[in-house]
Enzyme design. Structure first.
Site, short mmCIF file in Angstrom:
data_model
loop_
_atom_site.label_atom_id
_atom_site.label_comp_id
_atom_site.label_asym_id
_atom_site.label_seq_id
_atom_site.Cartn_x
_atom_site.Cartn_y
_atom_site.Cartn_z
N LYS A 195 0.81 -1.19 0.00
CA LYS A 195 0.00 0.00 0.00
C LYS A 195 0.86 1.25 0.00
O LYS A 195 0.44 2.33 -0.40
CB LYS A 195 -0.89 0.03 1.27
CG LYS A 195 -1.84 -1.11 1.42
CD LYS A 195 -2.58 -0.94 2.78
CE LYS A 195 -3.28 -2.21 3.17
NZ LYS A 195 -3.85 -2.13 4.52
N GLY A 196 2.06 1.12 0.54
CA GLY A 196 2.87 2.28 0.92
C GLY A 196 3.12 3.29 -0.18
O GLY A 196 3.25 4.48 0.08
N ASP A 228 14.57 -0.68 1.74
CA ASP A 228 15.26 -0.95 3.00
C ASP A 228 16.29 -2.06 2.71
O ASP A 228 17.37 -1.79 2.19
CB ASP A 228 14.19 -1.34 4.03
CG ASP A 228 14.73 -1.52 5.42
OD1 ASP A 228 15.92 -1.29 5.64
OD2 ASP A 228 13.95 -1.90 6.32
N LYS A 257 17.00 3.77 2.09
CA LYS A 257 17.83 3.49 3.28
C LYS A 257 19.03 2.67 2.81
O LYS A 257 19.12 1.47 3.04
CB LYS A 257 17.03 2.67 4.30
CG LYS A 257 16.01 3.43 5.09
CD LYS A 257 15.43 2.50 6.16
CE LYS A 257 14.35 3.18 6.95
NZ LYS A 257 13.66 2.24 7.86
N PHE A 305 13.24 4.60 11.57
CA PHE A 305 11.92 4.15 11.13
C PHE A 305 11.07 5.38 10.86
O PHE A 305 10.91 6.23 11.74
CB PHE A 305 11.26 3.23 12.16
CG PHE A 305 10.11 2.49 11.57
CD1 PHE A 305 10.33 1.40 10.73
CD2 PHE A 305 8.81 2.88 11.81
CE1 PHE A 305 9.27 0.72 10.15
CE2 PHE A 305 7.74 2.22 11.24
CZ PHE A 305 7.97 1.13 10.41
N ASP A 313 3.71 3.40 6.85
CA ASP A 313 2.93 3.10 8.05
C ASP A 313 3.77 2.54 9.18
O ASP A 313 4.89 2.06 8.99
CB ASP A 313 1.85 2.05 7.73
CG ASP A 313 2.45 0.66 7.56
OD1 ASP A 313 3.37 0.50 6.72
OD2 ASP A 313 2.03 -0.27 8.26
N ARG A 327 -0.28 6.48 7.63
CA ARG A 327 -0.06 6.55 6.18
C ARG A 327 -0.54 7.88 5.60
O ARG A 327 -0.04 8.33 4.59
CB ARG A 327 -0.82 5.42 5.46
CG ARG A 327 -0.26 4.03 5.68
CD ARG A 327 -0.86 3.07 4.65
NE ARG A 327 -0.69 1.67 4.98
CZ ARG A 327 0.39 0.95 4.70
NH1 ARG A 327 1.42 1.50 4.09
NH2 ARG A 327 0.47 -0.32 5.03
P1 IMP Z 1 12.64 -4.20 2.04
O1 IMP Z 1 12.10 -5.41 1.35
O2 IMP Z 1 13.42 -4.58 3.28
O3 IMP Z 1 13.44 -3.28 1.15
O4 IMP Z 1 11.41 -3.42 2.64
C1 IMP Z 1 10.69 -2.54 1.90
C2 IMP Z 1 9.36 -2.26 2.58
O5 IMP Z 1 9.48 -2.22 3.99
C3 IMP Z 1 8.87 -0.89 2.19
O6 IMP Z 1 8.12 -0.96 1.01
C4 IMP Z 1 8.03 -0.51 3.37
O7 IMP Z 1 6.73 -1.01 3.22
C5 IMP Z 1 8.70 -1.19 4.53
N1 IMP Z 1 9.59 -0.26 5.26
C6 IMP Z 1 10.93 -0.20 5.25
N2 IMP Z 1 11.40 0.78 6.02
C7 IMP Z 1 10.31 1.39 6.55
C8 IMP Z 1 10.12 2.51 7.44
O8 IMP Z 1 11.07 3.17 7.91
N3 IMP Z 1 8.84 2.83 7.74
C9 IMP Z 1 7.76 2.15 7.24
N4 IMP Z 1 7.89 1.10 6.41
C10 IMP Z 1 9.15 0.72 6.07
MG MG Z 2 6.15 -0.68 0.52
#
Ligand code: IMP
Ligand code: MG
Length: 178
Positions: free
Chosen positions: A46-47, A106, A134, A155, A162, A168
């Site tokens: 959703k983000g 992330d 990040k 975070f 969210d 959100r």
């Molecule tokens: P990854 O697969 O570890 O790169 O995670 C990506 C997803 O984690 C993003 O699309 C977000 O939904 C969530 N995410 C990563 N960091 C944050 C944060 O600081 N706040 C909220 N959601 C996060």
């Molecule tokens: Mg996301």
């Protein structure tokens, strides 16, 4: 700590976010100048819904939109490393250029999984636009082609992001502190 007791500190204002969206849109338009078929702009639910909505309104490139929903987090604030597709794209991407729009990278696991899946699905090219990066948290080989801002390892919530589904709808991106 529960979301109801969270203290939020603004990291990026509405104005700063608008500038990032505009920078990303210009870079995307430049990259896809002369494209022959509509660019398929896939938002990661959703983000990314808010960033996606703002970005496509800035783009001059001929495009159509779609969405995908993946899950890697559950209710934890740290990644589980396992990615599942909860809702797949609906348009045919064979021989088409695809831009995946994500609000934050992330570990990179979610986007790597999505990118590999779209390439397997026959896309001609798959590029990634991420509002926030990040960078220091990366665990897999996956980089965005267009980035709004590199953020430190905090975070963050708001503008689509969210914490346990809360925040959100905030207009700013905020750091959660306790
Ligand atoms: P990854 O697969 O570890 O790169 O995670 C990506 C997803 O984690 C993003 O699309 C977000 O939904 C969530 N995410 C990563 N960091 C944050 C944060 O600081 N706040 C909220 N959601 C996060
Ligand atoms: Mg996301």
């Amino acid at each position: 700590m529960e979301p109801s007791s969270a203290k939020l500190k603004t990291l990026y204002s509405q104005q700063q976010i608008a500038q990032m969206v505009s920078n990303v849109a210009n870079a995307v338009d430049t990259h896809f100048a002369g494209i022959q078929t509509p660019l398929i702009v896939v938002g990661v639910l959703k983000g990314a819904w808010m960033f996606h909505a703002d970005l496509v309104r800035q783009l001059k490139t001929d495009l159509l939109i779609d969405f995908i929903r993946a899950s890697s987090y559950g209710h934890s604030t740290t990644t589980s490393g396992v990615v599942r597709i909860l809702k797949d794209i609906e348009v045919d991407i064979r021989d088409r250029d695809v831009l995946v729009v994500e609000e934050i990278i992330d570990s990179g696991r979610t986007l790597k999984f999505i990118r590999d899946r779209l390439i397997q699905g026959g896309a001609r090219s798959v590029k990634i636009a991420a509002l926030l990066d990040k960078k220091e948290r990366r665990e897999v080989d996956c980089e965005a082609d267009f980035v709004g801002a590199v953020v430190p390892n905090h975070f963050v919530v708001g503008y689509g992001l969210d914490w346990q589904e809360r925040f959100r709808n905030l207009k700013e991106v905020c750091i959660v502190s306790d």
